[in-house]
Design a protein around this motif. Structure first.
Motif, PDB file in Angstrom:
ATOM      1  N   ARG A  11       0.379  -1.746  -0.285  1.00 12.26           N
ATOM      2  CA  ARG A  11      -0.091  -0.146   0.306  1.00 12.26           C
ATOM      3  C   ARG A  11       0.704   1.575   0.034  1.00 12.26           C
ATOM      4  O   ARG A  11       2.145   1.034   0.385  1.00 12.26           O
ATOM      5  CB  ARG A  11      -0.803  -0.112   1.692  1.00 12.26           C
ATOM      6  CG  ARG A  11      -0.265   0.341   2.495  1.00 12.26           C
ATOM      7  CD  ARG A  11      -1.252  -0.270   3.924  1.00 12.26           C
ATOM      8  NE  ARG A  11      -1.409  -0.971   4.109  1.00 12.26           N
ATOM      9  CZ  ARG A  11      -1.007  -2.123   4.276  1.00 12.26           C
ATOM     10  NH1 ARG A  11      -0.068  -1.867   4.662  1.00 12.26           N
ATOM     11  NH2 ARG A  11      -1.357  -3.618   4.647  1.00 12.26           N
ATOM     12  N   ARG A  13       1.467   4.917   2.012  1.00  6.92           N
ATOM     13  CA  ARG A  13       1.220   4.668   3.229  1.00  6.92           C
ATOM     14  C   ARG A  13       0.800   6.533   3.396  1.00  6.92           C
ATOM     15  O   ARG A  13       0.136   7.058   3.349  1.00  6.92           O
ATOM     16  CB  ARG A  13       2.736   4.842   3.733  1.00  6.92           C
ATOM     17  CG  ARG A  13       2.430   3.525   4.739  1.00  6.92           C
ATOM     18  CD  ARG A  13       3.853   3.131   5.357  1.00  6.92           C
ATOM     19  NE  ARG A  13       4.061   4.448   6.113  1.00  6.92           N
ATOM     20  CZ  ARG A  13       3.730   3.622   7.701  1.00  6.92           C
ATOM     21  NH1 ARG A  13       3.089   2.155   7.741  1.00  6.92           N
ATOM     22  NH2 ARG A  13       4.085   4.601   8.885  1.00  6.92           N
ATOM     23  N   GLU A  21       5.964   7.226   0.000  1.00  7.36           N
ATOM     24  CA  GLU A  21       6.390   5.974   1.496  1.00  7.36           C
ATOM     25  C   GLU A  21       5.104   4.382   0.965  1.00  7.36           C
ATOM     26  O   GLU A  21       3.966   5.194   0.736  1.00  7.36           O
ATOM     27  CB  GLU A  21       6.196   6.424   2.651  1.00  7.36           C
ATOM     28  CG  GLU A  21       5.937   6.125   4.029  1.00  7.36           C
ATOM     29  CD  GLU A  21       6.573   6.448   5.580  1.00  7.36           C
ATOM     30  OE1 GLU A  21       7.183   7.345   5.931  1.00  7.36           O
ATOM     31  OE2 GLU A  21       4.985   6.721   5.829  1.00  7.36           O
ATOM     32  N   LEU A  22       5.842   3.551   1.618  1.00  6.42           N
ATOM     33  CA  LEU A  22       5.467   2.379   1.006  1.00  6.42           C
ATOM     34  C   LEU A  22       5.088   1.258   1.887  1.00  6.42           C
ATOM     35  O   LEU A  22       5.971   1.402   2.855  1.00  6.42           O
ATOM     36  CB  LEU A  22       5.719   1.591  -0.244  1.00  6.42           C
ATOM     37  CG  LEU A  22       6.087   3.019  -1.598  1.00  6.42           C
ATOM     38  CD1 LEU A  22       7.243   1.921  -2.151  1.00  6.42           C
ATOM     39  CD2 LEU A  22       4.495   2.671  -2.142  1.00  6.42           C
ATOM     40  N   ASP A  23       4.127   0.548   2.299  1.00  4.60           N
ATOM     41  CA  ASP A  23       4.575  -0.230   2.882  1.00  4.60           C
ATOM     42  C   ASP A  23       5.132  -1.798   2.073  1.00  4.60           C
ATOM     43  O   ASP A  23       3.997  -2.447   0.755  1.00  4.60           O
ATOM     44  CB  ASP A  23       2.780  -0.819   3.652  1.00  4.60           C
ATOM     45  CG  ASP A  23       2.521  -0.064   5.200  1.00  4.60           C
ATOM     46  OD1 ASP A  23       4.016  -0.090   5.615  1.00  4.60           O
ATOM     47  OD2 ASP A  23       1.787   0.594   5.319  1.00  4.60           O
ATOM     48  N   THR A  25       6.444  -5.669   1.543  1.00  6.84           N
ATOM     49  CA  THR A  25       6.244  -7.430   2.448  1.00  6.84           C
ATOM     50  C   THR A  25       7.728  -7.748   1.592  1.00  6.84           C
ATOM     51  O   THR A  25       8.211  -7.541   0.571  1.00  6.84           O
ATOM     52  CB  THR A  25       4.940  -8.120   1.658  1.00  6.84           C
ATOM     53  OG1 THR A  25       4.819  -8.266   0.333  1.00  6.84           O
ATOM     54  CG2 THR A  25       4.008  -8.296   2.499  1.00  6.84           C
ATOM     55  N   GLU A  30       7.119  -7.592   6.883  1.00 10.04           N
ATOM     56  CA  GLU A  30       5.490  -6.131   6.435  1.00 10.04           C
ATOM     57  C   GLU A  30       7.359  -5.003   6.550  1.00 10.04           C
ATOM     58  O   GLU A  30       7.465  -5.489   7.830  1.00 10.04           O
ATOM     59  CB  GLU A  30       5.540  -6.371   6.996  1.00 10.04           C
ATOM     60  CG  GLU A  30       4.119  -4.957   6.351  1.00 10.04           C
ATOM     61  CD  GLU A  30       3.020  -4.913   6.804  1.00 10.04           C
ATOM     62  OE1 GLU A  30       2.121  -3.106   6.962  1.00 10.04           O
ATOM     63  OE2 GLU A  30       2.182  -5.799   6.632  1.00 10.04           O
ATOM     64  N   CYS A  31       7.658  -4.076   6.032  1.00 10.05           N
ATOM     65  CA  CYS A  31       8.293  -2.857   6.250  1.00 10.05           C
ATOM     66  C   CYS A  31       8.244  -1.794   5.575  1.00 10.05           C
ATOM     67  O   CYS A  31       7.018  -1.520   4.891  1.00 10.05           O
ATOM     68  CB  CYS A  31       9.686  -3.017   5.796  1.00 10.05           C
ATOM     69  SG  CYS A  31      10.632  -3.850   4.645  1.00 10.05           S
ATOM     70  N   ARG A  32       8.459  -0.559   6.117  1.00  6.31           N
ATOM     71  CA  ARG A  32       8.471   0.642   5.958  1.00  6.31           C
ATOM     72  C   ARG A  32       9.524   1.182   5.036  1.00  6.31           C
ATOM     73  O   ARG A  32      10.364   0.831   4.664  1.00  6.31           O
ATOM     74  CB  ARG A  32       8.009   2.219   6.932  1.00  6.31           C
ATOM     75  CG  ARG A  32       7.775   3.053   6.556  1.00  6.31           C
ATOM     76  CD  ARG A  32       8.464   4.241   7.431  1.00  6.31           C
ATOM     77  NE  ARG A  32       9.581   4.090   7.981  1.00  6.31           N
ATOM     78  CZ  ARG A  32       9.260   5.134   8.799  1.00  6.31           C
ATOM     79  NH1 ARG A  32       8.081   5.693   9.166  1.00  6.31           N
ATOM     80  NH2 ARG A  32      10.652   5.147   9.080  1.00  6.31           N
ATOM     81  N   TYR A  65      14.398   3.290   6.909  1.00  6.46           N
ATOM     82  CA  TYR A  65      13.544   3.248   6.004  1.00  6.46           C
ATOM     83  C   TYR A  65      14.435   1.823   4.664  1.00  6.46           C
ATOM     84  O   TYR A  65      15.518   1.428   4.404  1.00  6.46           O
ATOM     85  CB  TYR A  65      13.441   3.790   3.987  1.00  6.46           C
ATOM     86  CG  TYR A  65      12.288   4.602   5.303  1.00  6.46           C
ATOM     87  CD1 TYR A  65      10.387   4.766   4.820  1.00  6.46           C
ATOM     88  CD2 TYR A  65      12.524   6.391   5.490  1.00  6.46           C
ATOM     89  CE1 TYR A  65       9.884   5.668   5.450  1.00  6.46           C
ATOM     90  CE2 TYR A  65      11.757   6.987   6.264  1.00  6.46           C
ATOM     91  CZ  TYR A  65      10.810   6.950   5.675  1.00  6.46           C
ATOM     92  OH  TYR A  65       9.924   8.250   6.346  1.00  6.46           O
TER      93      TYR A  65
END
Length: 359
Positions: A11, A13, A21-23, A25, A30-32, A65
Motif C-alpha cells: 500500500r 502510506r 512512503e510505502l508498506d 512485504t 512487512e516493512c516501511r 527505511y
C-alpha cells in the motif's frame, strides 16, 4: 556493504513532493519503504520492487527505511531536456540534473561572473533539524511577507543526498517560508542545482533572489565521537564560503541540554570544532541568553570562539512561543521541543539575529 531484498508493494502510506512512503512485504515480513519517483518511477500496490534494506538492518533513525532501488516491471521514462551535472556520481543511481552554473542553464550568464553575495546574511547550522527553528526565529522578528525577507535553503551533502527526503523542507517550501531549495555537491533534487556551496550561495542570491540563505546538511548526520570525524565539519567550510563571497556569515550554535553526552552537552564539540578550527572567516555567533547554570555553561563554552568570531548575545524571550507555532514538527536526534528546548532556542536565536541584519 548493501543488503538486497525483493519485495512487493502492499500500500501507499503517504507522499510528498519527490517521495512516496510505502508498506512492502519482504521475506522477513512487512516493512516501511521509501521511493523517489523522479529516480525510480512511482511504485503502485502489487508492484515488485528491488530494495536496499541496509538502513533497516542497522536500525538507523533518520534513514530507517528500505530504499526502493528499482521497480523492474515499471521503469520510468528516459529524462528529457538539458542537464549535464551528474550527482551521486559513479553509484548505481547516479543522476543527471541541470545545474544553474552549467553552460546550458538559463542562469549561466548570471552566475558566470557572479562573485558577491552583496552582504546577504548566511545562517550556517550543523544539523538539518535547525532549519525550521531558524525560520521560526526569523519570521517572529520579520513576519512572512515583509519586504526584503526572502529565504533560501542551501542543502549540503553531509546527510541525505536527495532533498526529497525532507518532509520539513517540502512543507516550508509549500507555505512560502522558503523561496526555494538549492542542492549542492552530491546532493540533488532542489529547486536549483549547483556544483559547490559557493555557486549554491550565489544561486540563492542571484537566481532565487534571496535576502537570507540558510546552509545546513540534509536530514541525517554522521558522527564518530572523534574530534574531526563528523559531517558537520562542513559548517565551518560554509562560513568560509559565505565570507569569501562577501556575505554576512551567522554561525548557529548546536546547543543541547537533553543530550547528556559530555561532548554535546551545552555547546556541542561539533560547533566548537567547525567554527573554532575550520572556519577561518570571522562570523557573527548568536549566543542564546539562557537561564541558570546551563546558560552560564553555554556562555562560557561559546567564549572559546571569541578569538576569531564576534559573539552576539541574543535574548530568547518570545522564541519559545514562536517555536510552538512552527508549521512543521520540531525534532532533533529524536527529541522534541520540550525535551531539548535549548537546542531549538539557540537555532531560533540565529534566525532572530539574521533578521536584525536585514535592512
Amino acid at each position: 556493504m548493501i543488503r538486497w531484498r525483493k519485495g512487493e508493494v502492499l500500500r501507499i502510506r503517504r507522499e510528498w513532493p519527490g517521495a512516496v512512503e510505502l508498506d512492502v512485504t519482504v521475506p522477513e515480513g512487512e516493512c516501511r519503504a521509501l521511493a523517489y519517483p523522479p529516480l525510480v518511477g512511482r511504485p503502485e500496490p502489487g508492484d515488485e520492487v528491488l530494495l536496499n534494506t541496509t538502513a533497516l538492518a542497522m536500525g538507523l533513525g533518520t534513514g530507517g527505511y528500505a530504499m526502493v532501488v528499482a521497480v523492474p516491471n515499471r521503469l520510468p521514462q528516459d529524462p528529457a531536456g538539458p542537464g549535464h551535472l551528474v550527482k551521486a556520481r559513479y553509484t548505481p543511481l547516479q543522476a543527471t540534473v541541470l545545474g544553474a552554473d552549467e553552460q546550458d542553464s538559463p542562469h549561466h550568464d548570471v552566475l558566470r561572473e557572479a562573485d558577491s553575495l552583496d552582504g546577504m546574511p548566511v545562517v550556517v547550522a550543523d544539523l538539518h533539524s535547525a532549519l525550521p527553528p531558524i525560520l521560526c526565529g526569523l519570521y517572529a522578528a520579520r513576519p512572512l511577507g515583509t519586504p526584503g525577507t526572502r529565504v533560501a535553503y542551501v542543502m549540503q551533502d553531509g546527510g541525505a543526498l536527495p532533498a526529497w527526503f525532507s518532509m520539513a523542507a517540502a512543507r516550508l517550501r509549500e507555505i512560502g517560508w522558503l523561496a526555494g531549495v538549492v542542492t549542492v555537491g552530491q546532493s540533488f533534487g532542489g529547486d536549483v542545482e549547483a556544483v559547490t556551496v559557493h555557486t549554491g550561495l550565489l544561486a540563492a542570491r542571484h537566481v532565487l533572489e534571496a535576502d537570507v540563505a540558510i546552509v545546513a546538511q540534509g536530514p541525517g548526520n554522521l558522527g564518530t565521537g572523534t574530534r574531526w570525524g563528523f559531517s558537520g565539519v562542513s559548517a565551518g567550510e560554509a562560513v568560509n564560503a559565505a565570507g569569501v563571497l562577501r556575505g554576512r556569515p551567522v554561525a548557529a550554535l548546536r546547543v543541547s541540554e537533553g543530550d547528556r553526552r559530555e561532548r554535546h552537552y551545552g555547546v556541542s564539540h561539533h560547533s566548537l570544532t567547525a567554527y573554532g578550527r575550520v572556519a577561518l572567516t570571522p562570523a557573527d555567533v548568536p549566543v542564546p541568553v539562557l537561564p541558570g547554570e546551563f546558560g552560564v555553561r553555554v556562555k562560557d563554552q561559546a567564549e572559546l570562539l571569541a578569538v576569531r568570531h564576534r559573539l552576539v548575545p541574543v535574548p530568547v524571550e518570545g522564541l519559545h512561543e514562536a517555536l510552538r507555532e512552527s508549521p512543521v514538527r520540531l525534532s532533533t536526534m529524536g527529541r522534541g521541543l520540550e525535551e531539548d528546548l535549548p537546542y531549538f532556542l539557540a537555532s531560533a536565536a540565529a534566525g532572530r539575529l539574521a533578521a536584525s541584519l536585514l535592512s
